[in-house]
Design a protein around this motif. Structure first.
Motif, PDB file in Angstrom:
ATOM      1  N   GLU A 173       3.813 -23.359  28.983  1.00 45.84           N
ATOM      2  CA  GLU A 173       3.467 -24.322  30.039  1.00 45.84           C
ATOM      3  C   GLU A 173       4.619 -25.303  30.192  1.00 45.84           C
ATOM      4  N   PRO A 174       4.629 -26.114  31.260  1.00 43.82           N
ATOM      5  CA  PRO A 174       5.707 -27.095  31.421  1.00 43.82           C
ATOM      6  C   PRO A 174       5.799 -28.025  30.213  1.00 43.82           C
ATOM      7  N   LEU A 175       6.997 -28.554  29.994  1.00 43.82           N
ATOM      8  CA  LEU A 175       7.264 -29.396  28.829  1.00 43.82           C
ATOM      9  C   LEU A 175       7.482 -30.843  29.264  1.00 43.82           C
TER      10      LEU A 175
ATOM     11  N   ALA B 181       7.786 -18.447  24.018  1.00 38.04           N
ATOM     12  CA  ALA B 181       7.010 -19.279  24.931  1.00 38.04           C
ATOM     13  C   ALA B 181       6.918 -20.734  24.478  1.00 38.04           C
ATOM     14  N   VAL B 182       7.485 -21.060  23.322  1.00 34.90           N
ATOM     15  CA  VAL B 182       7.427 -22.425  22.802  1.00 34.90           C
ATOM     16  C   VAL B 182       8.613 -23.227  23.332  1.00 34.90           C
ATOM     17  N   GLY B 183       8.323 -24.378  23.927  1.00 38.34           N
ATOM     18  CA  GLY B 183       9.357 -25.309  24.362  1.00 38.34           C
ATOM     19  C   GLY B 183       9.387 -26.510  23.438  1.00 38.34           C
ATOM     20  N   LEU B 184      10.592 -26.933  23.025  1.00 44.40           N
ATOM     21  CA  LEU B 184      10.768 -28.035  22.083  1.00 44.40           C
ATOM     22  C   LEU B 184      11.737 -29.044  22.677  1.00 44.40           C
ATOM     23  N   GLY B 185      11.220 -30.192  23.104  1.00 47.19           N
ATOM     24  CA  GLY B 185      12.060 -31.241  23.662  1.00 47.19           C
ATOM     25  C   GLY B 185      12.442 -32.250  22.598  1.00 47.19           C
ATOM     26  N   ILE B 186      13.729 -32.583  22.518  1.00 45.74           N
ATOM     27  CA  ILE B 186      14.216 -33.516  21.501  1.00 45.74           C
ATOM     28  C   ILE B 186      14.396 -34.883  22.143  1.00 45.74           C
TER      29      ILE B 186
ATOM     30  N   PRO C 216      -2.354 -33.611  24.940  1.00 45.87           N
ATOM     31  CA  PRO C 216      -2.317 -32.235  25.458  1.00 45.87           C
ATOM     32  C   PRO C 216      -1.015 -31.506  25.152  1.00 45.87           C
ATOM     33  N   TRP C 217      -0.132 -32.121  24.401  1.00 44.14           N
ATOM     34  CA  TRP C 217       1.106 -31.484  23.928  1.00 44.14           C
ATOM     35  C   TRP C 217       1.293 -31.890  22.459  1.00 44.14           C
ATOM     36  N   GLY C 218       2.203 -31.239  21.763  1.00 48.40           N
ATOM     37  CA  GLY C 218       2.532 -31.642  20.401  1.00 48.40           C
ATOM     38  C   GLY C 218       3.584 -32.735  20.417  1.00 48.40           C
ATOM     39  N   GLU C 219       3.394 -33.773  19.613  1.00 46.11           N
ATOM     40  CA  GLU C 219       4.337 -34.893  19.591  1.00 46.11           C
ATOM     41  C   GLU C 219       4.592 -35.292  18.130  1.00 46.11           C
TER      42      GLU C 219
END
Length: 590
Positions: A195-197, A153-158, A106-109
């Motif tokens: 949405e939450p990250l 609106a895009v969140g990118l977690g490293i 449900p998220w990009g990985e």
């Protein structure tokens, strides 16, 4: 093999391999840079688009010293393995858009696993998003659980494992580390939109790479094709699978926008849409290699959209079924400064009569595979068959989406095929309506084409009545069964003589001066040669065409015959499915 960027920061289009997760696609260059990655969907405005402008974002990962490079996909998968060798050692990068235990996450990985193979290798990486086509400004949202980059609106977690993180204070995150024999490292980008990250444990992401390979291999194990050229067919099917949008069931025509069809520019289009035409051709291929789930999802999506549109058939829609927004041209340079960059496609709203044939061909293939239509669909199709009887007389924009409307012969043949399939569906008990009328108009179209579409002077079917110009799309109607006799055989010869460049073909007369050759047309010629009984020539042509893919089997829309360089959007679904159909034809399975 050394990956080189030009002074502006661009690489050859042949440099790109594709990875995907059923929702979007990322393009990985030979030098380890991911230069194209829209999120959350393939038709979203991309946060990483160095493919189209040096300032529009990338995810870089490579040795810091000079290297040579080799790469391949893990067997039966769309997970990329790239090996870099330097003077001090070697390292393998495994690039994966991870999938979950039960399918798409449900998220990009985006996971980039680094394994030290021999010696030591100094590595550097950077995650530097762009401006989403000039609509947003990236910013770093440093948190206690790791850095987060935000672009509108895009969140990118490293996330990472032994990745030498050095957090930037600007608009990017970077790091460096050294591999050794047997070492394991990870750089990953987790993404969401509005949405939450989530920030998964890095080891869970690393484990996801192996799961994703296994998921792809399970899909490939069910691939029901054992004919000629199986490796090339499977690789093309895996590439087409990247273009299937799993949330909706739609199929994108290509993974990119604005890659030029000509070095002169101007012909730069957005193909991240679901074309009825391309969907029909894709389903023709996928049905015959035993892919059931994808075929049903695409057919159901298409028919639901048709019911919503009633008689106003759209040439294409967005991947979620919405009508495309107005076309805009962001202020970007374009690949190798060949603009314009286009967000959207001006062909929206055109009348293309061939789409009627495409719709009915999809449904006929579906029914032939042993499936049953629902009452709402049969009522809609009967109305469309009636409309085809009336509308085939009109001028249209043709298959090639041209601004000048004419009585294109291929468009009439699309209507012929629509009514042919409607009659067949009726005979099968799957469609009710005035079948006598459908059959009569089908025969009138044949008479029209035989009278107005054939040129004794050219000994060929022509592009439109009164002309001596040629159109390679006529080859599709050797496959539809309209003509597999002497006239079609002579047409193949005329097309290859006028539009041919080695094994390749231009789309229609005059295109030698405007664009590169169209890959799908050449593979259509293979299938057409088989249909008219010239199999030996078809084999020879197939053997010439297959090496024109890049080192990992990816094909673009067009190839410049002067140097075999790629042009146009990629991966291009039409190119890959034409290869599959050619192989099926040669194996007697089309």
């Amino acid at each position: 093999m050394i990956a080189l960027r030009d002074e502006a920061g661009f690489v050859d289009l042949r440099s790109y391999a594709a990875i995907g997760d059923g929702r979007t696609v990322a393009l990985v260059a030979l030098d380890g840079s991911i230069d194209w990655y829209p999120t959350p969907d393939l038709d979203s405005t991309p946060s990483f688009a160095r493919l189209l402008d040096p300032d529009e974002g990338f995810i870089a990962l490579a040795p810091t010293a000079e290297y040579s490079v080799e790469r391949r996909y893990a067997d039966g998968s769309n997970v990329l393995e790239t090996t870099y060798t330097t003077a001090t050692g070697s390292v393998r990068i495994t690039d994966s858009l991870n999938t979950g235990v039960a399918g798409r996450l449900p998220w990009g990985e985006l996971a980039r696993r680094i394994d030290g193979l021999t010696g030591t290798v100094d590595m550097a990486w950077s995650v530097a998003p762009g401006s989403c086509f000039g609509t947003a400004s990236p910013w770093l949202d440093g948190g206690t659980d790791g850095p987060v980059l935000r672009v509108d609106a895009v969140g990118l977690g490293i996330r990472g494992i032994d990745h030498g993180l050095k957090v930037s204070t600007g608009r990017s995150v970077e790091g460096a580390f050294t591999t050794s024999e047997g070492s394991r490292h990870l750089v990953a980008v987790v993404s969401t939109h509005d949405e939450p990250l989530p920030l998964p444990d890095p080891q869970t992401i690393d484990d996801g790479v192996d799961r994703t390979i296994t998921n792809w291999q399970a899909w490939s194990d069910d691939f029901a094709y054992d004919g000629e050229y199986r490796h090339a067919v499977l690789r093309s099917a895996l590439t087409l699978k990247l273009l299937l949008h799993s949330p909706s069931g739609s199929i994108a025509a290509a993974a990119t926008t604005s890659l030029p069809e000509s070095a002169m520019g101007g012909k730069n289009w957005d193909y991240r849409y679901a074309w009825v035409r391309d969907t029909a051709y894709t389903l023709h291929a996928l049905t015959r290699v035993g892919l059931r789930e994808e075929v049903h999802a695409a057919v159901s999506w298409l028919l639901k959209n048709l019911r919503a549109q009633r008689s106003d058939l759209e040439v294409f829609t967005r991947l979620n079924g919405d009508i495309p927004d107005a076309t805009r041209r962001p202020d970007l340079t374009g690949w190798r400064n060949i603009g314009p960059v286009v967000d959207g496609n001006p062909a929206a709203g055109q009348l293309q009569l061939g789409v009627f044939g495409d719709v009915f061909d999809i449904v006929w293939q579906y029914v032939q595979a042993g499936h049953v239509l629902d009452p709402s669909t049969t009522r809609q199709l009967a109305d469309l068959a009636d409309l085809t009887c009336d509308i085939w007389h009109r001028r249209d924009a043709g298959m090639w989406e041209l601004p000048e409307e004419r009585h294109y012969v291929s468009s009439k043949l699309g209507c012929w095929n629509a009514l042919r399939c409607a009659v067949l569906l009726s005979e099968r008990g799957q469609l009710q309506g005035p079948v006598e009328r459908w059959a009569a108009e089908r025969d009138r179209i044949r008479d029209w084409v035989e009278e107005h579409g054939w040129s004794e002077e050219r000994q060929s079917y022509v592009w439109y009545p009164g002309s001596t110009e040629l159109d390679a799309s006529i080859l599709l109607h050797a496959m539809s069964g309209f003509d597999t006799g002497p006239r079609m055989s002579a047409t193949i010869d005329a097309l290859r003589e006028e539009l041919g460049a080695g094994p390749l073909l231009y789309r229609y007369s005059g295109m030698q001066e405007e664009e590169a050759t169209f890959v799908a047309c050449a593979y259509w010629a293979v299938s057409a040669l088989v249909a008219v009984g010239r199999r030996d020539e078809a084999v020879d042509l197939m053997e010439e065409l297959l090496p024109l893919a890049n080192d990992v089997g990816i094909m673009s829309e067009m190839v410049d015959p002067s140097d075999d360089s790629f042009m146009g959007n990629l991966p291009q679904g039409l190119s890959h499915l034409a290869l599959i159909v050619a192989a099926l034809s040669l194996s007697g399975k089309a």
